[in-house]
Each structure stands twice: as C-alpha cells, then as structure tokens.
Design a protein around this motif. Sequence first.
Motif, PDB file in Angstrom:
ATOM      1  N   LEU A 199      -4.728  26.755 -30.244  1.00 11.96           N
ATOM      2  CA  LEU A 199      -4.878  27.978 -30.401  1.00 11.96           C
ATOM      3  C   LEU A 199      -4.149  29.129 -29.399  1.00 11.96           C
ATOM      4  O   LEU A 199      -3.400  29.944 -29.959  1.00 11.96           O
ATOM      5  CB  LEU A 199      -6.394  28.512 -30.196  1.00 11.96           C
ATOM      6  N   MET A 200      -3.901  28.618 -28.095  1.00  8.47           N
ATOM      7  CA  MET A 200      -3.292  29.792 -27.258  1.00  8.47           C
ATOM      8  C   MET A 200      -1.840  29.743 -27.575  1.00  8.47           C
ATOM      9  O   MET A 200      -0.997  30.495 -27.662  1.00  8.47           O
ATOM     10  CB  MET A 200      -3.563  29.337 -25.834  1.00  8.47           C
ATOM     11  N   ASN A 258      -0.355  28.822 -30.500  1.00 10.37           N
ATOM     12  CA  ASN A 258      -0.142  29.300 -31.656  1.00 10.37           C
ATOM     13  C   ASN A 258      -0.162  31.042 -31.452  1.00 10.37           C
ATOM     14  O   ASN A 258       0.542  31.621 -32.060  1.00 10.37           O
ATOM     15  CB  ASN A 258      -1.076  29.158 -32.625  1.00 10.37           C
ATOM     16  N   ALA A 259      -1.089  31.644 -30.423  1.00  8.84           N
ATOM     17  CA  ALA A 259      -1.113  33.147 -30.275  1.00  8.84           C
ATOM     18  C   ALA A 259       0.438  33.393 -29.650  1.00  8.84           C
ATOM     19  O   ALA A 259       0.821  34.536 -29.973  1.00  8.84           O
ATOM     20  CB  ALA A 259      -2.482  33.189 -29.267  1.00  8.84           C
ATOM     21  N   LEU A 260       0.937  32.658 -28.771  1.00  9.86           N
ATOM     22  CA  LEU A 260       2.239  32.972 -28.035  1.00  9.86           C
ATOM     23  C   LEU A 260       3.217  32.940 -29.250  1.00  9.86           C
ATOM     24  O   LEU A 260       4.196  33.963 -29.176  1.00  9.86           O
ATOM     25  CB  LEU A 260       2.485  31.651 -27.046  1.00  9.86           C
ATOM     26  N   VAL A 261       3.276  31.829 -30.343  1.00 10.73           N
ATOM     27  CA  VAL A 261       4.203  31.843 -31.304  1.00 10.73           C
ATOM     28  C   VAL A 261       3.979  33.262 -32.014  1.00 10.73           C
ATOM     29  O   VAL A 261       5.082  33.786 -32.497  1.00 10.73           O
ATOM     30  CB  VAL A 261       3.816  30.763 -32.314  1.00 10.73           C
ATOM     31  N   GLN A 262       2.808  33.580 -32.477  1.00  9.30           N
ATOM     32  CA  GLN A 262       2.747  34.683 -33.076  1.00  9.30           C
ATOM     33  C   GLN A 262       3.032  35.993 -32.478  1.00  9.30           C
ATOM     34  O   GLN A 262       3.958  36.886 -32.874  1.00  9.30           O
ATOM     35  CB  GLN A 262       1.250  35.025 -33.666  1.00  9.30           C
ATOM     36  N   TYR A 263       2.984  36.236 -30.944  1.00 11.26           N
ATOM     37  CA  TYR A 263       3.440  37.130 -30.429  1.00 11.26           C
ATOM     38  C   TYR A 263       4.954  37.349 -30.301  1.00 11.26           C
ATOM     39  O   TYR A 263       5.559  38.558 -30.347  1.00 11.26           O
ATOM     40  CB  TYR A 263       3.049  37.016 -28.823  1.00 11.26           C
ATOM     41  N   PHE A 264       5.572  36.146 -30.126  1.00 11.95           N
ATOM     42  CA  PHE A 264       7.159  36.257 -30.060  1.00 11.95           C
ATOM     43  C   PHE A 264       7.769  36.083 -31.284  1.00 11.95           C
ATOM     44  O   PHE A 264       8.890  36.329 -31.414  1.00 11.95           O
ATOM     45  CB  PHE A 264       7.788  35.338 -29.131  1.00 11.95           C
ATOM     46  N   SER A 265       7.227  35.792 -32.520  1.00  6.27           N
ATOM     47  CA  SER A 265       7.725  35.419 -33.639  1.00  6.27           C
ATOM     48  C   SER A 265       8.578  36.480 -34.238  1.00  6.27           C
ATOM     49  O   SER A 265       9.690  36.424 -35.091  1.00  6.27           O
ATOM     50  CB  SER A 265       6.841  34.766 -34.583  1.00  6.27           C
ATOM     51  N   ASN A 266       8.015  37.674 -34.109  1.00  9.69           N
ATOM     52  CA  ASN A 266       8.846  38.868 -34.911  1.00  9.69           C
ATOM     53  C   ASN A 266       9.614  39.622 -33.873  1.00  9.69           C
ATOM     54  O   ASN A 266      10.019  40.754 -34.121  1.00  9.69           O
ATOM     55  CB  ASN A 266       8.033  40.021 -35.420  1.00  9.69           C
ATOM     56  N   ARG A 267       9.887  39.254 -32.638  1.00  7.54           N
ATOM     57  CA  ARG A 267      10.813  39.786 -31.671  1.00  7.54           C
ATOM     58  C   ARG A 267      12.214  39.400 -31.440  1.00  7.54           C
ATOM     59  O   ARG A 267      12.372  38.178 -31.580  1.00  7.54           O
ATOM     60  CB  ARG A 267      10.343  39.763 -30.222  1.00  7.54           C
ATOM     61  N   SER A 268      12.975  40.236 -31.408  1.00  5.54           N
ATOM     62  CA  SER A 268      14.327  39.952 -31.411  1.00  5.54           C
ATOM     63  C   SER A 268      14.736  39.463 -29.819  1.00  5.54           C
ATOM     64  O   SER A 268      14.008  39.676 -28.854  1.00  5.54           O
ATOM     65  CB  SER A 268      15.379  40.829 -31.928  1.00  5.54           C
ATOM     66  N   ALA A 313       0.105  41.809 -21.773  1.00  7.24           N
ATOM     67  CA  ALA A 313      -0.014  41.741 -23.286  1.00  7.24           C
ATOM     68  C   ALA A 313      -0.124  40.282 -23.760  1.00  7.24           C
ATOM     69  O   ALA A 313      -0.958  40.104 -24.771  1.00  7.24           O
ATOM     70  CB  ALA A 313       1.344  42.326 -23.741  1.00  7.24           C
ATOM     71  N   LEU A 314       0.516  39.285 -23.148  1.00  8.36           N
ATOM     72  CA  LEU A 314       0.227  38.054 -23.484  1.00  8.36           C
ATOM     73  C   LEU A 314      -1.401  37.390 -23.154  1.00  8.36           C
ATOM     74  O   LEU A 314      -1.884  36.911 -24.040  1.00  8.36           O
ATOM     75  CB  LEU A 314       1.108  37.095 -22.876  1.00  8.36           C
ATOM     76  N   LEU A 315      -1.977  37.755 -22.086  1.00 11.84           N
ATOM     77  CA  LEU A 315      -3.427  37.823 -22.028  1.00 11.84           C
ATOM     78  C   LEU A 315      -4.172  38.294 -23.189  1.00 11.84           C
ATOM     79  O   LEU A 315      -5.008  37.517 -23.527  1.00 11.84           O
ATOM     80  CB  LEU A 315      -3.752  38.041 -20.432  1.00 11.84           C
ATOM     81  N   ALA A 316      -3.934  39.680 -23.143  1.00 20.83           N
ATOM     82  CA  ALA A 316      -4.554  39.990 -24.275  1.00 20.83           C
ATOM     83  C   ALA A 316      -4.411  39.594 -25.704  1.00 20.83           C
ATOM     84  O   ALA A 316      -5.539  39.319 -26.360  1.00 20.83           O
ATOM     85  CB  ALA A 316      -4.244  41.728 -24.517  1.00 20.83           C
ATOM     86  N   LYS A 317      -3.389  38.996 -26.023  1.00 17.73           N
ATOM     87  CA  LYS A 317      -3.185  38.209 -27.222  1.00 17.73           C
ATOM     88  C   LYS A 317      -3.925  36.977 -27.322  1.00 17.73           C
ATOM     89  O   LYS A 317      -4.652  36.565 -28.130  1.00 17.73           O
ATOM     90  CB  LYS A 317      -1.644  38.059 -27.586  1.00 17.73           C
ATOM     91  N   LEU A 318      -3.804  36.220 -26.149  1.00 17.52           N
ATOM     92  CA  LEU A 318      -4.773  34.909 -26.054  1.00 17.52           C
ATOM     93  C   LEU A 318      -6.287  35.202 -26.100  1.00 17.52           C
ATOM     94  O   LEU A 318      -6.752  34.689 -26.942  1.00 17.52           O
ATOM     95  CB  LEU A 318      -4.444  34.317 -24.567  1.00 17.52           C
ATOM     96  N   VAL A 319      -6.754  36.196 -25.336  1.00 18.16           N
ATOM     97  CA  VAL A 319      -8.184  36.595 -25.597  1.00 18.16           C
ATOM     98  C   VAL A 319      -8.472  36.809 -26.752  1.00 18.16           C
ATOM     99  O   VAL A 319      -9.627  36.383 -27.368  1.00 18.16           O
ATOM    100  CB  VAL A 319      -8.491  37.470 -24.306  1.00 18.16           C
ATOM    101  N   VAL A 376     -12.935  33.762 -20.092  1.00 21.50           N
ATOM    102  CA  VAL A 376     -13.177  34.271 -19.092  1.00 21.50           C
ATOM    103  C   VAL A 376     -11.926  33.916 -18.390  1.00 21.50           C
ATOM    104  O   VAL A 376     -11.775  33.294 -17.493  1.00 21.50           O
ATOM    105  CB  VAL A 376     -14.485  34.154 -18.307  1.00 21.50           C
ATOM    106  N   LEU A 377     -10.852  34.746 -18.730  1.00 19.85           N
ATOM    107  CA  LEU A 377      -9.515  34.563 -18.102  1.00 19.85           C
ATOM    108  C   LEU A 377      -9.208  35.848 -17.183  1.00 19.85           C
ATOM    109  O   LEU A 377      -9.582  36.964 -17.707  1.00 19.85           O
ATOM    110  CB  LEU A 377      -8.565  34.442 -19.259  1.00 19.85           C
ATOM    111  N   ASP A 378      -8.657  35.787 -16.138  1.00 24.15           N
ATOM    112  CA  ASP A 378      -8.597  36.676 -15.057  1.00 24.15           C
ATOM    113  C   ASP A 378      -7.029  37.186 -15.309  1.00 24.15           C
ATOM    114  O   ASP A 378      -6.870  38.487 -15.127  1.00 24.15           O
ATOM    115  CB  ASP A 378      -8.789  36.507 -13.727  1.00 24.15           C
ATOM    116  N   GLU A 379      -6.161  36.442 -15.334  1.00 24.53           N
ATOM    117  CA  GLU A 379      -4.622  36.846 -15.424  1.00 24.53           C
ATOM    118  C   GLU A 379      -3.935  35.397 -16.284  1.00 24.53           C
ATOM    119  O   GLU A 379      -4.384  34.255 -16.208  1.00 24.53           O
ATOM    120  CB  GLU A 379      -3.964  36.787 -14.272  1.00 24.53           C
TER     121      GLU A 379
END
Length: 149
Positions: free
Chosen positions: A90-91, A93-103, A120-126, A137-140
């Motif tokens: 899941l994590m 996949n979340a990274l793929v989603q985050y970067f997929s539309n970025r140039s 921003a990446l931590l927020a996306k994962l959570v 419960v992730l700190d960083e």
Amino acid sequence: MKRILMVIVGVLVVAGLTLGGVYMMRDKISVMLGLSVPLVELSKTPLFKPLDKFVISLDSEDTTYYLVMESVLVTHRPDQLEQLDEYEPLMRNALVQYFSNRSNEAVRKELQDVGALQKALLAKLVTTLQGYGYDPVLDELLITKVVVQ
C-alpha cells in the motif's frame, strides 16, 4: 444424578475455557468493540523501518528521467514495525500515486525542500493507510537517498 453432575461439570469447563480465552484476548476484543485502547509502551529511541528502493519514471519534454529514492519510516511504537511489513504494498502504491503525475522539473523543484517533501510523502502514506482501515502511528518519513537521472 450422575448425568446432571456431568452436565454441570461440562458447562463449567466450557465456561472456564471461554472466560480464559476472553481474558487472554481482552485487549483485542476491547479495541474491536471500541471500549478502550490498550496501552503500548513507547520506545525511548526511534525505531526505523527501511522501505524498499523506489524507482519511477518522470516525464520531460525531451526525454524520460528516473527517480530513485530510498526512505525510512520512523516510529516510537514497537508494535508498528510488524504492521509496516504488511502495509508495504500500500505504501509503495501511495508513492507511485504521489509521483505519477509529476514532471521531472516539478520533482527537482520539490527536492529543493526535502523537509517539505518528506512531510508531504508521510501525509500521503498515512492518508492511504487510513483509507484501508489501518491506523498507523508514524513520526517521520526520512529520505535517505535520492537520485534523478
């Protein structure tokens, strides 16, 4: 008389086994019923969960670039380390989603403020994990290595 005594003993044995099982599972049952949250002893030092190397292509007008990133999750909850292994697909996949539309240019700009990118990446994962019913419960999230080529 013997039958009644045997029935009573049988009922007591079943009741005892049931109560013993409920007692041993009390924390999980109470969480499932929403009664209370079991106390988890926090680690005095941070605990680290390295994620597998992440590679994704970044589009550009001229060519295709690749982002290679290594990261580590930080928590103070020992019980989270095992769960994070289960969450890895899941994590990723979340990274793929985050970067997929970025140039390429957008990612290079984001990399100028690594702290903001990590948040921003931590927020996306959570957010992603919560969407699947997990309560991480992730700190960083630490970016330990990043290359754009």
